[in-house]
Design a protein around this motif. Structure first.
Motif, PDB file in Angstrom:
ATOM      1  N   LEU A 107      -8.179  -5.629  -4.305  1.00 59.16           N
ATOM      2  CA  LEU A 107      -9.241  -5.182  -5.197  1.00 59.16           C
ATOM      3  C   LEU A 107     -10.592  -5.177  -4.504  1.00 59.16           C
ATOM      4  CD1 LEU A 107      -8.625  -6.867  -8.681  1.00 59.16           C
ATOM      5  CD2 LEU A 107      -8.762  -4.423  -8.205  1.00 59.16           C
ATOM      6  N   GLY A 108     -10.874  -6.265  -3.781  1.00 58.93           N
ATOM      7  CA  GLY A 108     -12.169  -6.385  -3.114  1.00 58.93           C
ATOM      8  C   GLY A 108     -12.389  -5.324  -2.057  1.00 58.93           C
ATOM      9  N   ILE A 109     -11.379  -5.113  -1.206  1.00 59.27           N
ATOM     10  CA  ILE A 109     -11.501  -4.121  -0.132  1.00 59.27           C
ATOM     11  C   ILE A 109     -11.600  -2.712  -0.724  1.00 59.27           C
ATOM     12  CG2 ILE A 109     -10.317  -3.085   1.844  1.00 59.27           C
ATOM     13  CD1 ILE A 109      -9.153  -5.891   2.421  1.00 59.27           C
ATOM     14  N   GLY A 110     -10.782  -2.439  -1.738  1.00 61.25           N
ATOM     15  CA  GLY A 110     -10.840  -1.126  -2.385  1.00 61.25           C
ATOM     16  C   GLY A 110     -12.196  -0.860  -3.012  1.00 61.25           C
TER      17      GLY A 110
ATOM     18  N   GLY B  20      -1.599  -1.302  -3.656  1.00 66.80           N
ATOM     19  CA  GLY B  20      -1.790  -0.613  -4.936  1.00 66.80           C
ATOM     20  C   GLY B  20      -3.061  -1.063  -5.634  1.00 66.80           C
ATOM     21  N   THR B  21      -3.352  -2.376  -5.587  1.00 64.03           N
ATOM     22  CA  THR B  21      -4.594  -2.856  -6.213  1.00 64.03           C
ATOM     23  C   THR B  21      -5.819  -2.364  -5.450  1.00 64.03           C
ATOM     24  OG1 THR B  21      -4.597  -4.952  -4.962  1.00 64.03           O
ATOM     25  CG2 THR B  21      -3.449  -4.923  -7.088  1.00 64.03           C
ATOM     26  N   GLY B  22      -5.646  -2.065  -4.168  1.00 61.28           N
ATOM     27  CA  GLY B  22      -6.739  -1.457  -3.414  1.00 61.28           C
ATOM     28  C   GLY B  22      -7.105  -0.091  -3.986  1.00 61.28           C
ATOM     29  N   PHE B  23      -6.086   0.683  -4.364  1.00 60.24           N
ATOM     30  CA  PHE B  23      -6.337   1.977  -5.018  1.00 60.24           C
ATOM     31  C   PHE B  23      -7.047   1.777  -6.356  1.00 60.24           C
ATOM     32  CE2 PHE B  23      -3.384   3.546  -1.901  1.00 60.24           C
ATOM     33  CZ  PHE B  23      -3.654   4.903  -1.790  1.00 60.24           C
ATOM     34  N   ILE B  24      -6.650   0.716  -7.077  1.00 56.88           N
ATOM     35  CA  ILE B  24      -7.297   0.431  -8.357  1.00 56.88           C
ATOM     36  C   ILE B  24      -8.774   0.101  -8.145  1.00 56.88           C
ATOM     37  CG2 ILE B  24      -7.363  -1.149 -10.325  1.00 56.88           C
ATOM     38  CD1 ILE B  24      -4.324  -1.498  -9.990  1.00 56.88           C
ATOM     39  N   GLY B  25      -9.056  -0.766  -7.165  1.00 61.28           N
ATOM     40  CA  GLY B  25     -10.449  -1.118  -6.871  1.00 61.28           C
ATOM     41  C   GLY B  25     -11.269   0.088  -6.462  1.00 61.28           C
ATOM     42  N   PHE B  26     -10.662   0.946  -5.644  1.00 62.96           N
ATOM     43  CA  PHE B  26     -11.338   2.167  -5.209  1.00 62.96           C
ATOM     44  C   PHE B  26     -11.621   3.066  -6.417  1.00 62.96           C
ATOM     45  CE2 PHE B  26     -11.273   6.563  -3.641  1.00 62.96           C
ATOM     46  CZ  PHE B  26     -12.212   6.492  -2.621  1.00 62.96           C
ATOM     47  N   GLY B  27     -10.620   3.256  -7.266  1.00 60.13           N
ATOM     48  CA  GLY B  27     -10.793   4.095  -8.439  1.00 60.13           C
ATOM     49  C   GLY B  27     -11.827   3.544  -9.403  1.00 60.13           C
ATOM     50  N   LEU B  28     -11.866   2.215  -9.552  1.00 61.59           N
ATOM     51  CA  LEU B  28     -12.857   1.596 -10.441  1.00 61.59           C
ATOM     52  C   LEU B  28     -14.277   1.936 -10.013  1.00 61.59           C
ATOM     53  CD1 LEU B  28     -11.319  -1.966 -11.000  1.00 61.59           C
ATOM     54  CD2 LEU B  28     -11.809  -0.281 -12.772  1.00 61.59           C
ATOM     55  N   LEU B  29     -14.566   1.760  -8.731  1.00 60.72           N
ATOM     56  CA  LEU B  29     -15.927   2.031  -8.239  1.00 60.72           C
ATOM     57  C   LEU B  29     -16.242   3.515  -8.266  1.00 60.72           C
ATOM     58  CD1 LEU B  29     -18.171   0.098  -7.101  1.00 60.72           C
ATOM     59  CD2 LEU B  29     -15.956  -0.941  -7.559  1.00 60.72           C
ATOM     60  N   MET B  30     -15.239   4.357  -8.028  1.00 58.24           N
ATOM     61  CA  MET B  30     -15.467   5.801  -8.006  1.00 58.24           C
ATOM     62  C   MET B  30     -15.624   6.381  -9.413  1.00 58.24           C
ATOM     63  SD  MET B  30     -15.548   7.122  -4.894  1.00 58.24           S
ATOM     64  CE  MET B  30     -14.757   8.727  -4.799  1.00 58.24           C
ATOM     65  N   THR B  31     -15.316   5.629 -10.442  1.00 66.27           N
ATOM     66  CA  THR B  31     -15.615   6.054 -11.809  1.00 66.27           C
ATOM     67  C   THR B  31     -16.840   5.318 -12.341  1.00 66.27           C
ATOM     68  OG1 THR B  31     -14.007   4.437 -12.652  1.00 66.27           O
ATOM     69  CG2 THR B  31     -13.261   6.695 -12.369  1.00 66.27           C
TER      70      THR B  31
END
Length: 553
Positions: free
Chosen positions: A392-395, A459-470
């Motif tokens: 999550l953090g890295i994403g 997979g949680t990296g994708f979630i973290g990335f998606g969170l910030l990108m929204t």
């Protein structure tokens, strides 16, 4: 002898400059910032005592008579073209302003060491409070054993109740800072944060513990509310970007770093030491701030100067150039009522806030379940379970970097063409929205199948990335749409997302128990898929929605 109090600045600030600074300080642009207000409230304030403006004047100065969502002019934070200077008023001998461009009372003229020392201290405090929101998450099972509880709803709520404090605390802190300055709020909130951290560490039952966590969140939200304004008070626009990046690191990576520290600390010393550590560090920061920090709010500094000069000269007509003419009660009510009206009356504010609220709730669903997932599915020990938050953090860090680069690049391209409109902020959100459901499907089914632990973490990296990108484009879009009232739009967004993050995760354990990790996270992913069209719709119809809007405050 009375000091020369006439304004002595080389030019009047532009409308965009005032709006930008007000947004960074966390209030609407019709409340004076350290370069003034977009409305000429100062001249009326000189004619009427504080809080005694006629109703018609108050309405005009606060902007009740204007629709706030029309978007008819490019006055957003990013808009630099076609700006008109705010009309300069005649010099008034009863108006108190800085003595000169080098007046040492002006925080902009402080020494480099004093300015950046304050920025670093505020950034450190801002890092600590979001970190405390999730730091003890790996220790939740230990807390449940200590208080002899098996209530799954409480298991999630003890983590997310901190964010519930973020919903209510800022609504009180923001107007109080306009009345009394930033420094008293920093000191008082820091002290209460330490007190309630200690109280949580020594809590003897679950009710006490949850209550103390809530108040930790209420007072811990202070640096998130005040930090941007402090930086805007001190640092010039040319250097402000660097300071804001340093300050924003806290809210971005703090919640993800916290569980890593908390996992090892819980194993070594027990769950209570998560709160003792937070209290010790927060106590040190509080002492440092009391010794090193000074008031930075220009309206408050000038109000104190005007009060001092009224006493020295016997002239009761002296008034600060940045005096809004509003009583503390009026300021407080505007700060509370405006966000509620915007959330309930603006389609744009409601839908974008709803999108952010649901995605933010997903973050806390993960925070409240990661420990159980990686202990039961992968047999991780209590110490290393905090490492499950690394993805999550890295994403999130990657998402913030991508948004900063490409989001600004897109806006600059349209500004150069002269066709910029707020909806251009949403292009990157359209792309980012797909990463959240992808990450949820990936994480859920990888955990369900008990694949190698790196697979769900990616997979949680994708979630973290998606969170910030929204999350980031939605916030920027709200600021660009509402401009003058950007702070109220952001407050509305904050309240809704904090309520969602506090209450939606309460059902997560029951959901996973009934549906399994695969279908449980797939359900979240399907909801995220349903949200994806929102930015596409606003790109196509947003300008039309704004033109047909009848949102008035």
């Amino acid at each position: 002898m009375m000091r020369d109090s006439a304004p002595q600045i080389s030019r009047h600030p532009t409308r965009s400059e005032i709006i930008e600074l007000a947004a960074e300080e966390g209030h609407d642009a019709d409340i004076p910032t350290n370069v003034g207000s977009i409305r000429s409230v100062r001249s009326r304030s000189a004619s009427f005592p504080r809080g005694k403006l006629p109703d018609s004047e108050k309405q005009s100065s606060i902007g009740f008579d204007k629709d706030i969502e029309k978007g008819t002019r490019a006055e957003s934070l990013s808009s630099r073209e076609h700006d008109e200077d705010v009309p300069e008023e005649p010099s008034d001998p009863n108006v108190v302003w800085w003595d000169s461009d080098t007046d040492p009372e002006n925080p902009m003229n402080w020494s480099f060491k004093k300015k950046w020392g304050t920025v670093l201290l505020v950034s450190a405090i801002t890092f600590l409070t979001p970190l405390a929101s999730s730091m003890f998450a790996p220790g939740v099972p230990e807390v449940m054993k200590t208080f002899h509880s098996t209530n799954e709803m409480l298991e999630g709520f003890m983590v997310s109740v901190y964010v519930l404090g973020f919903a209510f605390g800022p609504l009180i802190i923001a107007p109080l800072s306009e009345m009394y300055g930033r420094l008293p709020l920093y000191h008082s909130c820091n002290c209460f944060f330490v007190i309630f951290s200690i109280a949580a560490a020594v809590a003897s039952n679950m009710g006490m513990f949850v209550t103390f966590r809530f108040f930790m969140g209420c007072f811990g939200g202070a640096p998130l509310v005040l930090g941007g304004g402090t930086i805007a008070d001190l640092i010039s626009r040319e250097q402000r970007g660097t300071a804001m990046v340093v300050w924003m690191m806290g809210p971005t990576i703090g919640p993800c770093v916290g569980p890593i520290v908390g996992g090892f600390l819980t194993q070594a010393k027990g769950w209570r030491w998560n709160f003792w550590l937070v209290a010790i560090v927060a106590g040190a920061f509080t002492i440092m701030s009391m010794i090193l920090m000074n008031e930075t709010s220009a309206p408050i500094i000038l109000e104190r100067k005007a009060k001092r000069l009224r006493k020295e000269t016997g002239n009761p007509k002296l008034v600060s150039k940045l005096d809004s003419g509003l009583t503390p009660k009026e300021l407080f009510l505007f700060s509370i009522v405006r966000p509620t009206k915007m959330l309930t009356r603006s389609l744009i504010c409601f839908l974008m806030s709803l999108y952010v609220a649901i995605t933010y709730a997903y973050l806390y669903i993960l925070f409240t379940t990661f420990t159980v997932v990686f202990e039961t599915q992968y047999g991780w020990r209590r110490g290393i379970v905090g490492l499950s938050f690394l993805g999550l953090g890295i994403g999130s860090l990657i998402g913030q970097s991508v948004f900063t680069h490409f989001g600004n690049k897109t806006a600059e391209k349209h500004l150069a063409r002269g066709d910029f409109k707020p909806e251009h902020r949403l292009y990157i959100m359209c792309a980012g929205g797909f990463f959240l459901p992808i990450g949820l499907f990936w994480y859920g089914w990888a955990v369900q199948a008990q694949t190698h632990y790196m697979v769900p973490i990616v997979g949680t990296g994708f979630i973290g990335f998606g969170l910030l990108m929204t999350f980031m484009p939605a916030n920027t879009y709200l600021v660009d749409v509402f401009t003058v009232h950007a702070a109220s739009a952001m407050a509305a967004n904050t309240v809704l997302r904090s309520l969602a993050a506090a209450f939606i995760p309460l059902s997560s354990q029951k959901m996973y128990a009934a549906m399994g990790y695969g279908w449980g996270n797939s359900l979240l992913g399907f909801v995220a898929l349903l949200l994806i069209p929102i930015p596409f719709l606003f790109i196509k119809y947003g300008e039309r929605v704004r033109k047909l809007s009848t949102v008035k405050l």
